[in-house]
Each structure stands twice: as C-alpha cells, then as structure tokens.
Design a protein around this motif. Structure first.
Motif, mmCIF file in Angstrom:
data_model
loop_
_atom_site.group_PDB
_atom_site.id
_atom_site.type_symbol
_atom_site.label_atom_id
_atom_site.label_comp_id
_atom_site.label_asym_id
_atom_site.label_seq_id
_atom_site.Cartn_x
_atom_site.Cartn_y
_atom_site.Cartn_z
ATOM 1 N N GLY A 44 0.788 -1.229 0.000
ATOM 2 C CA GLY A 44 0.000 0.000 0.000
ATOM 3 C C GLY A 44 0.815 1.272 0.000
ATOM 4 N N ASP A 166 0.092 -3.691 3.902
ATOM 5 C CA ASP A 166 -0.261 -4.650 2.843
ATOM 6 C C ASP A 166 0.884 -5.604 2.535
ATOM 7 N N ARG A 232 -1.957 3.433 -2.476
ATOM 8 C CA ARG A 232 -3.188 3.048 -1.782
ATOM 9 C C ARG A 232 -3.209 3.617 -0.362
ATOM 10 N N LEU A 233 -2.041 3.669 0.272
ATOM 11 C CA LEU A 233 -1.974 4.216 1.619
ATOM 12 C C LEU A 233 -2.334 5.695 1.633
#
Length: 407
Positions: A44, A166, A232-233
């Motif tokens: 992520g 992740d 994504r983070l």
C-alpha cells in the motif's frame, strides 16, 4: 503507482557517452545495478517502479526478462568499449522482488556481468528478496551462483503493522528467512524495517528491533514511513481511514533504533543504516554515496559514469521494445559540470558524516544546541533534549562536521 522520472536531455539512440566520461571508468569503484520490476502484489505504501501481473500488460514476461537484461548488458559493453572498468566491485539486484525470477536466471545475469567486465575477487553481490519469495533451496542456489549478501524486506514484527502496509508475509517469516540465508552460507544478511506506520506502538517497534537483533542479521536498514502520492496508503489517509504519520513519533522511533542497535553492537554509518562491523556495511550503497560509477540495467534504472547520469524508460514493455529494436533504453540524461560535480560530492560526503567518531558527533550536537540556546530557539529546560535531537538528526549541519568535510 510508480513516480515520475526527472527531465533531462535525450540519450543517443546507441547510448554513447562523451569521451570525457569513459576515460577513467571505475576510478572510484564500479558497480552494476539490476532492476527486476516484478511483484506478486503491490504494498500500500509503494511507488517504486514495480508491476504486478495485472499491471504489466503485454510485451514482457518474467520468463524472458533475463534475456532482455542481457541485451542491455551487451549494449553497455559496446558503449564502454575500450574504456571498461578494471573490475566490477559490487552488484546489486533490486526491485520489485528479484527472487520472483528463478534462481537460474539470477545466476545467468551474474555470470554475464562477470564475463563482460570481470567480478573482483572480493565482489559484494546482493539481491533483495521478500521473505515469502525464498526457500532454503533457492537460497542455496543463489549462494552457489555467487551471491554473497541478501536484503530481506521485514518492515515489522507486528501483524497489525504488516496488515496496514499490505505486506503478504507472516510476522515471523522474515527472521526465519534470515536464518535460512545464514544457513545457506550468505556472508551478510540485511533486514529492512519501516517505522512510524499508523497504529504502530512503541512496543511494536521495540519488538521489531529485538527480533532483528536476535535473528543474527549483521546489517539493518530502518526507514520512516513516507506517504507517496498515488499509493493506496495515501488514498486511505485522504479518506480519513488512517491518520497521517506523526513526525515526533518518527523521531522517537529513530532514537529507539539508535539506542537498541547501538547497545547490540551495531554502528550507524549512514542516515538509515547500521552494521555490526565495517565489513557488513553495504559496499554497493557506499559506492553510490562516494560518487562511484555504476551501470543500471532494467526499466527505470539509473546509471552514472564519469559525471553523466541517465535513466531508462520506466515501463518493462517499452524497455524491452527499445532493446529489441537495437536502441538504448535510456530516456534522458544530465551531464554534471565541475561546479555541480563538486557540490554533489560534498552532499554525498555529508550523507556519510554519521560515520565520524561518536565524540565528534556528540560535540557537534552540543555545539548546535549551544547556538540554539543562545539564539533563544531553545528554552533552558529544553537544552538536554535539544542536544540529543541535534546530535542524532542535525549532526550533518553542525560546524564541527562541516569543517571536517569541506576543503
């Protein structure tokens, strides 16, 4: 997703370099970097130039990747021509997850580097790996092929932290892989840590440090979490699902790492790196920081030879296509003038200032705190804490350090 490459002037189609760049190749050492852009999944926080199977598209496969890298190696041999390095001092295979390639392919690449330029008798040869991507058998095969050092992405010993990042491996897998690498005969084993992840407690990081030390690794890299745009983070933080990292927490973690690793016999030799002995320091990274020459093979890889820096096209398909057409995969480059080269040399040496004796560094921190107190930037009751922070975080800017580095 992968970040954006810098601008620069075009690289000639044949990859040729100015004659001035190739006169003394390897005078400060010569290394080879090999980028393997494949990952089983995307973490992520990651914006590296890496691709999962779904992100790759057509035109490139893991199975044919080693042959594509070897095509660039042949181009590199032509470019350096009569001015090759005396020898290759270091090789570093990074990614991505290099150990998603078969050990035989990693062996072929290393053998080709040796046949092209010749590996030094004491060459340091590193591969990065995710803990779940290696087995005792694959590690033995890599060691037999000539790999001497492995860098494993541990990140944390806390399952909750690994989940937020992740990461796919279990909490104990990284230290188990480190033990397997030692058993396979690797000379040096590094474990990477990330600190400051949202939800990470002080005891989580302390446990990570304890497990790294107990695992028998002789090198530790510890990095503060950086939230990169497009990851994504970052998206989760924008939506308010996770808090942003706290700088004060990160500073506390850094101090904790220095204390725990120092007590265990590790010495800090670069901003984010500790080694048990001088021999355990990453010589490939030291070559970068000392202004040496290296050729970067692979999509998005960067190179430096004789004051010329260039970088390859990023996507593996575009990289493979250029080489198939007989063209350099280089996207752009910059040629450093004398003033730029001198300033870069100073900045690289500043990065390594933490290798100075601790009494010098402590004196630098004290001098910095004294100046801050005199200027009213620190209250008297903040002096002791300020001195400690300046010793660890501001030591590169203190007068005692700068005087030691500048001519």
């Amino acid at each position: 997703m992968p970040g954006v490459l810098p601008d620069g002037e075009p690289v000639p189609a044949d990859g040729s370099l100015p004659a001035t760049a190739t006169r003394e190749v390897g005078a400060r050492g010569f290394g080879v970097y090999v980028h393997v852009p494949f990952c089983a999944s995307r973490c992520g926080y990651c914006d590296f130039n890496t691709y999962t199977a779904n992100e790759l598209g057509g035109g490139v496969t893991r199975e044919g990747y080693a042959d594509t890298v070897l095509a660039e190696l042949r181009l590199a041999a032509r470019v350096l021509g009569d001015g090759p390095p005396r020898q290759v001092d270091t090789v570093f295979v990074g990614g991505g997850t290099p150990t998603l390639l078969p050990a035989d392919d990693l062996a072929r690449i290393l053998d080709a580097v040796d046949r092209t330029w010749g590996l030094a008798a004491d060459a340091e040869v590193t591969t990065e790996a995710n803990p779940e991507s290696v087995t005792p058998e694959s590690l033995k095969a890599l060691r037999a092929a000539g790999y001497t050092r492995i860098s494993l992405g541990m990140q944390s010993a806390a399952p909750g932290v690994l989940a937020i990042l992740d990461r796919r491996h279990s909490a104990g897998r990284a230290t188990a892989a480190a033990a397997e690498a030692r058993e396979a005969g690797f000379d040096h084993v590094n474990l990477d840590l990330i600190y400051g992840t949202p939800g990470e407690r002080a005891e989580d990081f302390a446990r990570s440090l304890d497990e790294v030390i107990a695992a028998g690794a002789d090198h530790v890299s510890a990095y503060a979490l950086i939230v990169e745009d497009g990851t994504r983070l970052a998206a989760r933080m924008r939506r308010g699902e996770l808090p942003y990292p706290d700088d004060d927490v990160a500073a506390d973690r850094y101090l904790a790492a220095e204390e725990a690793l120092g007590a265990a016999g590790f010495s800090w030799y670069e901003v984010s790196n500790w080694a048990r002995t001088p021999a355990a320091r990453c010589r490939h990274n030291l070559l970068y920081w000392a202004g040496g020459d290296w050729w970067g093979l692979g999509p998005g890889a960067h190179s430096h030879v004789g004051g010329v820096r260039w970088w390859n096209v990023k996507h593996p398909s575009a990289y493979a296509q250029r080489l198939a057409e007989g063209r350099s995969p280089g996207l752009a480059r910059e040629v450093l003038g004398p003033d730029e080269a001198h300033m870069e040399d100073v900045m690289l040496r500043l990065r390594l200032a933490s290798g100075l004796p601790l009494d010098v560094l402590d004196g630098a921190g004290r001098a910095g705190a004294d100046r801050a107190l005199a200027a009213g930037l620190l209250a008297p009751d903040e002096y002791a804490a300020g001195r400690a922070v300046l010793t660890l975080r501001g030591r590169l800017l203190a007068d005692a350090v700068v005087r030691d580095l500048l001519p």
